[in-house]
Design an enzyme around this catalytic site. Structure first.
Site, mmCIF file in Angstrom:
data_model
loop_
_atom_site.group_PDB
_atom_site.id
_atom_site.type_symbol
_atom_site.label_atom_id
_atom_site.label_comp_id
_atom_site.label_asym_id
_atom_site.label_seq_id
_atom_site.Cartn_x
_atom_site.Cartn_y
_atom_site.Cartn_z
ATOM 1 N N TYR A 14 0.806 -1.218 0.000
ATOM 2 C CA TYR A 14 0.000 0.000 0.000
ATOM 3 C C TYR A 14 0.844 1.275 0.000
ATOM 4 C CZ TYR A 14 -3.732 -3.239 1.158
ATOM 5 O OH TYR A 14 -4.624 -4.278 1.138
ATOM 6 N N HIS A 19 -4.556 6.136 -1.254
ATOM 7 C CA HIS A 19 -5.168 6.049 0.078
ATOM 8 C C HIS A 19 -4.153 6.346 1.187
ATOM 9 C CE1 HIS A 19 -9.155 5.326 1.385
ATOM 10 N NE2 HIS A 19 -9.108 4.042 1.654
ATOM 11 N N TYR A 61 -5.356 -0.816 9.637
ATOM 12 C CA TYR A 61 -5.989 -0.712 8.319
ATOM 13 C C TYR A 61 -7.041 0.380 8.398
ATOM 14 C CZ TYR A 61 -3.465 -4.748 6.596
ATOM 15 O OH TYR A 61 -2.466 -5.599 6.222
ATOM 16 N N ASN A 63 -10.220 0.911 7.706
ATOM 17 C CA ASN A 63 -11.585 0.784 8.227
ATOM 18 C C ASN A 63 -11.676 0.789 9.747
ATOM 19 O OD1 ASN A 63 -12.026 0.478 5.533
ATOM 20 N ND2 ASN A 63 -12.783 -1.615 5.651
ATOM 21 N N ASN A 107 -13.883 5.414 4.591
ATOM 22 C CA ASN A 107 -14.017 4.450 5.691
ATOM 23 C C ASN A 107 -13.159 4.785 6.906
ATOM 24 O OD1 ASN A 107 -15.999 2.861 4.490
ATOM 25 N ND2 ASN A 107 -14.487 1.713 3.334
#
Length: 179
Positions: A14, A19, A61, A63, A107
Site C-alpha cells: 500500500y 489512500h 488498516y 476501516n 471508511n
C-alpha cells in the site's frame, strides 16, 4: 496536546498509493522534527511525540483507524485532533481544510466519527476519482501525477506546521490549493 493523524494502510503493497497520502505527509513532517517514538502496540499504530504534537499512523488498516485515534486521544487527553486524508471528491493536487462534516464515504473517517465524533479538523488532499473507486484509491500514483503529488504534499507540510500554532480558518485561506 494536539494529535495529528495521517490515514493510510499498513504494508509495503500500500506504500505510495492514493489512500496513503496521510502516511506520506506524516513521514514528511517527521523528517523536519525531533521526535520520540512511543509504543505502537498499545495504541494500534506508530506514535511519535514532538514538542508540537503527537503524530500517529494507525496500523489497524483504514476501516478501523478510529480504534487507534481513540486509544491515543483518550490516553493522552488530546484536546485537538487533526486528520490528514485522501479525498476522491477533490481533483489531484487540491488541498482543502475543514472542521467536522460527513465522512464523504471515506471508511477511515467513518471509523473515527463512530468512536470519537466528527468535530475534528481535516486536511483533505485531492487524489481524483475513477469509475472503480477501490482500485483507484488502492492504486499507486502514475509517473505523470508525481509532480502534482509532490507539490500538494509540500504545501500541506507548510500548512500543518502553521496549523499547529494557528487556527484552521487562517491556514485554509493561506494554503488551500484548488485544481
Amino acid at each position: 496536546m494536539t494529535l495529528v493523524v495521517g490515514l493510510g494502510n499498513i504494508g509495503e503493497q500500500y506504500a505510495q498509493t492514493r489512500h496513503n497520502v496521510g502516511f506520506m505527509l506524516i513521514d514528511l513532517l517527521l523528517k523536519d522534527l525531533e521526535v520520540a517514538k512511543l509504543s505502537n502496540t498499545k495504541f494500534k499504530g506508530e506514535l511519535f511525540k514532538s514538542s508540537l504534537a503527537f503524530f500517529l499512523k494507525p496500523s489497524t488498516y483504514m476501516n478501523l483507524s478510529g480504534e487507534s485515534v481513540k486509544a491515543v486521544s483518550d490516553f493522552y487527553k488530546c484536546d485537538r485532533i487533526i486528520v490528514i486524508h485522501d479525498d476522491i471528491d477533490l481533483n489531484l493536487g487540491t488541498l482543502k481544510f475543514k472542521i467536522g462534516g460527513s465522512s464523504g464515504g471515506h471508511n477511515g473517517l467513518k471509523s473515527i466519527d463512530n468512536l470519537c465524533g466528527n468535530a475534528y479538523e481535516r486536511v483533505r488532499i485531492g487524489v481524483g476519482k475513477d469509475q472503480d473507486v477501490i482500485s483507484h484509491v488502492l492504486g499507486k500514483f502514475k509517473q505523470e501525477e508525481q509532480e502534482s503529488l509532490n507539490k500538494v504534499l509540500e504545501q500541506a507540510k507548510k500548512a500543518l506546521f502553521e496549523l499547529l500554532k494557528s487556527n484552521i480558518e487562517q491556514v485554509a485561506s493561506k494554503y488551500s490549493i484548488r485544481n
